[in-house]
Design an enzyme around this catalytic site. Structure first.
Site, PDB file in Angstrom:
ATOM      1  N   GLY A 148      36.077  39.384  40.406  1.00  0.00           N
ATOM      2  CA  GLY A 148      37.160  39.041  39.498  1.00  0.00           C
ATOM      3  C   GLY A 148      37.618  40.255  38.711  1.00  0.00           C
ATOM      4  O   GLY A 148      36.969  41.304  38.694  1.00  0.00           O
ATOM      5  N   CYS A 149      38.749  40.102  38.036  1.00  0.00           N
ATOM      6  CA  CYS A 149      39.346  41.234  37.320  1.00  0.00           C
ATOM      7  C   CYS A 149      38.525  41.631  36.092  1.00  0.00           C
ATOM      8  O   CYS A 149      38.119  42.793  35.952  1.00  0.00           O
ATOM      9  CB  CYS A 149      40.787  40.921  36.957  1.00  0.00           C
ATOM     10  SG  CYS A 149      41.051  39.341  36.119  1.00  0.00           S
ATOM     11  N   TYR A 150      38.280  40.683  35.198  1.00  0.00           N
ATOM     12  CA  TYR A 150      37.455  41.002  34.030  1.00  0.00           C
ATOM     13  C   TYR A 150      36.064  41.498  34.446  1.00  0.00           C
ATOM     14  O   TYR A 150      35.574  42.506  33.910  1.00  0.00           O
ATOM     15  CB  TYR A 150      37.306  39.785  33.125  1.00  0.00           C
ATOM     16  CG  TYR A 150      38.494  39.439  32.268  1.00  0.00           C
ATOM     17  CD1 TYR A 150      39.046  40.359  31.376  1.00  0.00           C
ATOM     18  CD2 TYR A 150      39.059  38.161  32.315  1.00  0.00           C
ATOM     19  CE1 TYR A 150      40.126  40.025  30.570  1.00  0.00           C
ATOM     20  CE2 TYR A 150      40.139  37.810  31.508  1.00  0.00           C
ATOM     21  CZ  TYR A 150      40.668  38.743  30.638  1.00  0.00           C
ATOM     22  OH  TYR A 150      41.732  38.400  29.835  1.00  0.00           O
ATOM     23  N   THR A 152      35.122  43.117  36.997  1.00  0.00           N
ATOM     24  CA  THR A 152      35.184  44.489  37.501  1.00  0.00           C
ATOM     25  C   THR A 152      35.199  45.489  36.347  1.00  0.00           C
ATOM     26  O   THR A 152      34.401  46.435  36.311  1.00  0.00           O
ATOM     27  CB  THR A 152      36.424  44.684  38.385  1.00  0.00           C
ATOM     28  OG1 THR A 152      36.316  43.855  39.551  1.00  0.00           O
ATOM     29  CG2 THR A 152      36.573  46.139  38.812  1.00  0.00           C
TER      30      THR A 152
END
Length: 345
Positions: A148-150, A152
């Protein structure tokens, strides 16, 4: 040439995959699916892709997807876990950008995503695709769970501290901010420009779906359980994540070697940029690029390490990292198709 399929091509991660793959020298997108937009030319929905694709969106067809070398899933949670087993049986390799295969504890997954997991065997076999940690496993994987973005931004910022056991793992704080594209492309009143413009708020402060993913990754890095407080915020910009991370250093004298530690940890990582101590990474410095930039800080004589970590949530936080994983899986140059610098202004 790698024959690529994309399932779920009408969201922001889908179009970002198309944008990146349009100039990839070793990949050809042969199908892109959307039940709602079947028959529509891709370039009609995304004018930036005019002249790059003659494809039309199509209904998902198992036989067409089975002819691909690799399939990206850019779908809501719950879709990939139902379709992946059939593709696995056909020998297709998959990079899943949804959350379906990120968590190893399926009870935790069911609790956060509100449904039972339907592919326990493949959830166990899936490789969590953070290249800076699992490059060798990704290379041999048939199924990669794209982070996921967060998670990462947060994991890359904390990793060196936890791997070396320099901080108290029970007292980690991640204060993160994201642009509106992180919420997806569906029409929601709360995401209208008139609702989010000139405003700034926390959300999910009592618990966010990315928390167990962050906890899982940081636990693996520390080799023991961690306590992490994660609070995301919505800010009025389109793309980008800034995560301000806090950790309590066990020995304040270790501050003097932290910069060298971070530089050594990431010196061979093509998409991680450790900036000079005291720098302030900007989200615009990674807009459209597959980079994570980070910098360390200390306030006076405090024993608190502060790490600022920035990524583009749609690139290193989603589609770019997915293509990076594809490159690794097919033994290509890891940076292939991902060398474009960030877009400024």
């Amino acid at each position: 040439m790698i024959k690529v399929g994309i399932v779920g091509g009408t969201g922001y991660t889908g179009v970002e995959l198309l944008r990146i793959l349009a100039t990839h020298p070793e990949a050809e997108v042969i199908c892109i699916t959307s039940r709602s937009e079947a028959g529509m030319p891709v370039a009609d929905m995304y004018p930036n892709l005019r002249g790059h694709y003659e494809l039309e969106f199509s209904e998902p067809d198992a036989s067409v997807l089975a002819s691909c070398d690799l399939v990206f899933f850019a779908t809501p949670h719950g879709v990939a876990m139902r379709m992946v087993p059939e593709l696995m049986a056909s020998g297709v390799r998959v990079v899943d950008l949804s959350a379906d295969f990120r968590l190893k504890d399926l009870d935790t997954w069911a609790n956060w995503y509100g449904m039972p997991h339907e592919s326990a065997d493949w959830a166990e076999k899936a490789v969590y695709g953070l290249p800076e940690v699992a490059r060798d496993a990704i290379r041999d994987a048939q199924l990669v769970a794209n982070p996921g973005c967060y998670p990462t931004a947060v994991q890359l910022g904390f990793l060196p501290l936890l791997e070396q056991g320099l901080v108290n793992p029970a007292r980690l704080i991640a204060d993160a901010k994201s642009g509106a594209s992180g919420a997806g492309r569906q029409g929601k009143i709360g995401m209208l420009h008139g609702e989010i413009g000139e405003s700034f708020k926390a959300y999910g402060a009592s618990g966010h779906r990315h928390l167990p993913e962050i906890r899982q990754g940081l636990t693996a890095a520390a080799g023991k359980g961690v306590g992490v407080t994660f609070v995301p915020h919505l800010i009025p910009m389109i793309r980008g994540i800034e995560a301000t991370l806090y950790a309590e250093l066990d020995n304040p004298q270790d501050f003097d070697r932290l910069q060298a530690l971070y530089e050594a940890r990431y010196k061979d990582e093509p998409f991680v940029d450790v900036m000079p101590f005291g720098s302030h990474p900007e989200t615009r410095s990674v807009r459209g690029a597959n980079h994570c930039r980070m910098a360390l800080h200390r306030q006076e004589d405090s024993n608190i390490v502060i790490v600022s970590s920035v990524i583009d949530n749609l690139v290193k936080g989603a589609a770019g990292q997915a293509v990076q994983n594809m490159n690794i899986m097919f033994s290509l140059d890891e940076t292939m198709g991902l060398n474009a610098p960030a877009l400024l202004p």
